[in-house]
Write a protein that holds these residues in place. Structure first.
Motif, PDB file in Angstrom:
ATOM      1  N   ILE A   1      -1.578  34.346  48.915  1.00 34.88           N
ATOM      2  CA  ILE A   1      -3.015  34.165  48.731  1.00 34.88           C
ATOM      3  C   ILE A   1      -3.336  32.676  48.610  1.00 34.88           C
ATOM      4  O   ILE A   1      -2.717  31.968  47.822  1.00 34.88           O
ATOM      5  CB  ILE A   1      -3.496  34.900  47.455  1.00 34.88           C
ATOM      6  CG1 ILE A   1      -3.204  36.396  47.559  1.00 34.88           C
ATOM      7  CG2 ILE A   1      -4.975  34.635  47.203  1.00 34.88           C
ATOM      8  CD1 ILE A   1      -3.468  37.176  46.269  1.00 34.88           C
ATOM      9  N   LEU A   2      -4.305  32.224  49.397  1.00 31.26           N
ATOM     10  CA  LEU A   2      -4.813  30.858  49.300  1.00 31.26           C
ATOM     11  C   LEU A   2      -6.149  30.919  48.574  1.00 31.26           C
ATOM     12  O   LEU A   2      -7.045  31.676  48.972  1.00 31.26           O
ATOM     13  CB  LEU A   2      -4.998  30.236  50.684  1.00 31.26           C
ATOM     14  CG  LEU A   2      -5.655  28.854  50.717  1.00 31.26           C
ATOM     15  CD1 LEU A   2      -4.799  27.821  49.972  1.00 31.26           C
ATOM     16  CD2 LEU A   2      -5.887  28.412  52.156  1.00 31.26           C
ATOM     17  N   VAL A   3      -6.283  30.142  47.515  1.00 33.61           N
ATOM     18  CA  VAL A   3      -7.513  30.120  46.734  1.00 33.61           C
ATOM     19  C   VAL A   3      -8.202  28.776  46.955  1.00 33.61           C
ATOM     20  O   VAL A   3      -7.668  27.732  46.581  1.00 33.61           O
ATOM     21  CB  VAL A   3      -7.227  30.337  45.229  1.00 33.61           C
ATOM     22  CG1 VAL A   3      -8.532  30.428  44.449  1.00 33.61           C
ATOM     23  CG2 VAL A   3      -6.371  31.576  45.014  1.00 33.61           C
ATOM     24  N   GLY A   4      -9.357  28.816  47.575  1.00 33.76           N
ATOM     25  CA  GLY A   4     -10.135  27.605  47.799  1.00 33.76           C
ATOM     26  C   GLY A   4     -11.070  27.383  46.631  1.00 33.76           C
ATOM     27  O   GLY A   4     -11.900  28.244  46.315  1.00 33.76           O
ATOM     28  N   LEU A   5     -10.916  26.258  45.957  1.00 27.24           N
ATOM     29  CA  LEU A   5     -11.698  25.966  44.754  1.00 27.24           C
ATOM     30  C   LEU A   5     -12.583  24.744  44.963  1.00 27.24           C
ATOM     31  O   LEU A   5     -12.139  23.737  45.516  1.00 27.24           O
ATOM     32  CB  LEU A   5     -10.758  25.711  43.568  1.00 27.24           C
ATOM     33  CG  LEU A   5      -9.841  26.877  43.184  1.00 27.24           C
ATOM     34  CD1 LEU A   5      -8.831  26.424  42.139  1.00 27.24           C
ATOM     35  CD2 LEU A   5     -10.660  28.054  42.686  1.00 27.24           C
ATOM     36  N   ASP A   6     -13.823  24.834  44.463  1.00 28.84           N
ATOM     37  CA  ASP A   6     -14.704  23.660  44.543  1.00 28.84           C
ATOM     38  C   ASP A   6     -14.647  22.833  43.253  1.00 28.84           C
ATOM     39  O   ASP A   6     -15.259  21.789  43.159  1.00 28.84           O
ATOM     40  CB  ASP A   6     -16.143  24.060  44.873  1.00 28.84           C
ATOM     41  CG  ASP A   6     -16.814  24.930  43.812  1.00 28.84           C
ATOM     42  OD1 ASP A   6     -16.205  25.173  42.740  1.00 28.84           O
ATOM     43  OD2 ASP A   6     -17.954  25.367  44.053  1.00 28.84           O
ATOM     44  N   LEU A   7     -13.888  23.313  42.275  1.00 30.66           N
ATOM     45  CA  LEU A   7     -13.690  22.627  40.987  1.00 30.66           C
ATOM     46  C   LEU A   7     -15.004  22.419  40.227  1.00 30.66           C
ATOM     47  O   LEU A   7     -15.146  21.488  39.454  1.00 30.66           O
ATOM     48  CB  LEU A   7     -12.939  21.303  41.170  1.00 30.66           C
ATOM     49  CG  LEU A   7     -11.552  21.433  41.808  1.00 30.66           C
ATOM     50  CD1 LEU A   7     -10.920  20.054  41.991  1.00 30.66           C
ATOM     51  CD2 LEU A   7     -10.645  22.341  40.978  1.00 30.66           C
ATOM     52  N   SER A   8     -15.943  23.327  40.443  1.00 32.12           N
ATOM     53  CA  SER A   8     -17.201  23.288  39.696  1.00 32.12           C
ATOM     54  C   SER A   8     -17.047  24.122  38.429  1.00 32.12           C
ATOM     55  O   SER A   8     -15.971  24.643  38.132  1.00 32.12           O
ATOM     56  CB  SER A   8     -18.332  23.862  40.567  1.00 32.12           C
ATOM     57  OG  SER A   8     -18.149  25.264  40.715  1.00 32.12           O
ATOM     58  N   GLU A   9     -18.139  24.297  37.717  1.00 28.34           N
ATOM     59  CA  GLU A   9     -18.105  25.108  36.499  1.00 28.34           C
ATOM     60  C   GLU A   9     -17.778  26.569  36.787  1.00 28.34           C
ATOM     61  O   GLU A   9     -17.399  27.320  35.894  1.00 28.34           O
ATOM     62  CB  GLU A   9     -19.445  25.006  35.775  1.00 28.34           C
ATOM     63  CG  GLU A   9     -20.596  25.534  36.613  1.00 28.34           C
ATOM     64  CD  GLU A   9     -21.945  24.946  36.244  1.00 28.34           C
ATOM     65  OE1 GLU A   9     -22.953  25.657  36.373  1.00 28.34           O
ATOM     66  OE2 GLU A   9     -21.977  23.773  35.850  1.00 28.34           O
ATOM     67  N   ASP A  10     -17.909  27.000  38.047  1.00 25.39           N
ATOM     68  CA  ASP A  10     -17.637  28.379  38.433  1.00 25.39           C
ATOM     69  C   ASP A  10     -16.169  28.636  38.759  1.00 25.39           C
ATOM     70  O   ASP A  10     -15.779  29.778  38.989  1.00 25.39           O
ATOM     71  CB  ASP A  10     -18.477  28.753  39.663  1.00 25.39           C
ATOM     72  CG  ASP A  10     -19.956  28.495  39.449  1.00 25.39           C
ATOM     73  OD1 ASP A  10     -20.449  28.788  38.341  1.00 25.39           O
ATOM     74  OD2 ASP A  10     -20.603  27.999  40.380  1.00 25.39           O
ATOM     75  N   THR A  11     -15.378  27.609  38.781  1.00 26.93           N
ATOM     76  CA  THR A  11     -13.976  27.713  39.192  1.00 26.93           C
ATOM     77  C   THR A  11     -13.193  28.736  38.380  1.00 26.93           C
ATOM     78  O   THR A  11     -12.389  29.482  38.937  1.00 26.93           O
ATOM     79  CB  THR A  11     -13.305  26.323  39.137  1.00 26.93           C
ATOM     80  OG1 THR A  11     -13.900  25.504  40.150  1.00 26.93           O
ATOM     81  CG2 THR A  11     -11.816  26.401  39.359  1.00 26.93           C
ATOM     82  N   ASP A  12     -13.446  28.795  37.084  1.00 24.08           N
ATOM     83  CA  ASP A  12     -12.689  29.717  36.226  1.00 24.08           C
ATOM     84  C   ASP A  12     -12.815  31.166  36.686  1.00 24.08           C
ATOM     85  O   ASP A  12     -11.849  31.924  36.635  1.00 24.08           O
ATOM     86  CB  ASP A  12     -13.138  29.601  34.772  1.00 24.08           C
ATOM     87  CG  ASP A  12     -12.633  28.334  34.100  1.00 24.08           C
ATOM     88  OD1 ASP A  12     -11.703  27.702  34.647  1.00 24.08           O
ATOM     89  OD2 ASP A  12     -13.159  27.978  33.034  1.00 24.08           O
TER      90      ASP A  12
END
Length: 147
Positions: free
Chosen positions: A7-18
């Motif tokens: 699985i590849l998880v693309g994260l924007d590292l915003s407050e929604d990342t969690d």
């Protein structure tokens, strides 16, 4: 239901990342899948079209350094080793497609803000990743505190 191994998880590292990290962790555990994390930084020259008469390389390096540290913290929550943590420069959808192919993942997990109206017409990273991916894509509907 498909069985996912990578699985590849693309994260924007915003407050929604969690929220996205939590869902990816649940999927990884359920399928016994390897998880890789990725954050794509658009080069500052993309945003400003080269119109700024100054060298932005130092700022770009600082952004990359901060992103690597934030991604490392997310990775620690899921026990993702350093070799499966990726901070890359480029256009997010394109780089997530490339990385997914390179890593031979069978699922890409990304966050979706569920935009409406004009933002929906203009498209989003989630929409860009969905169209053109060579594997399944899960868009995690992130909830804002004000929703």
């Amino acid at each position: 239901m498909a069985s996912y191994k990578s699985i590849l998880v693309g994260l924007d590292l915003s407050e929604d990342t969690d929220q996205v990290v939590q869902r990816a962790g649940e999927l990884g555990k359920a399928f016994g899948a390897d998880i890789s994390l990725a954050h794509v930084i658009e080069p500052l020259t993309f945003a400003y079209g080269g119109d700024i008469p100054m060298d932005l390389s130092e700022v770009q390096e600082q952004l990359q350094s901060q992103a690597k540290e934030q991604l490392r913290k997310c990775a620690a929550r899921l026990d993702v080793p350093a070799e499966r943590q990726h901070v890359v420069l480029g256009q997010p959808a394109t780089e997530l497609h490339r990385l997914s192919e390179e890593l031979e993942t069978d699922l890409i997990v990304i966050g979706s803000h569920g935009r409406h109206g004009l933002a929906l017409l203009l498209g989003s990273t989630a929409n860009g990743v969905l169209h053109g991916a060579g594997c399944d894509v899960l868009a995690v509907r992130v909830q804002r505190n004000d929703e």
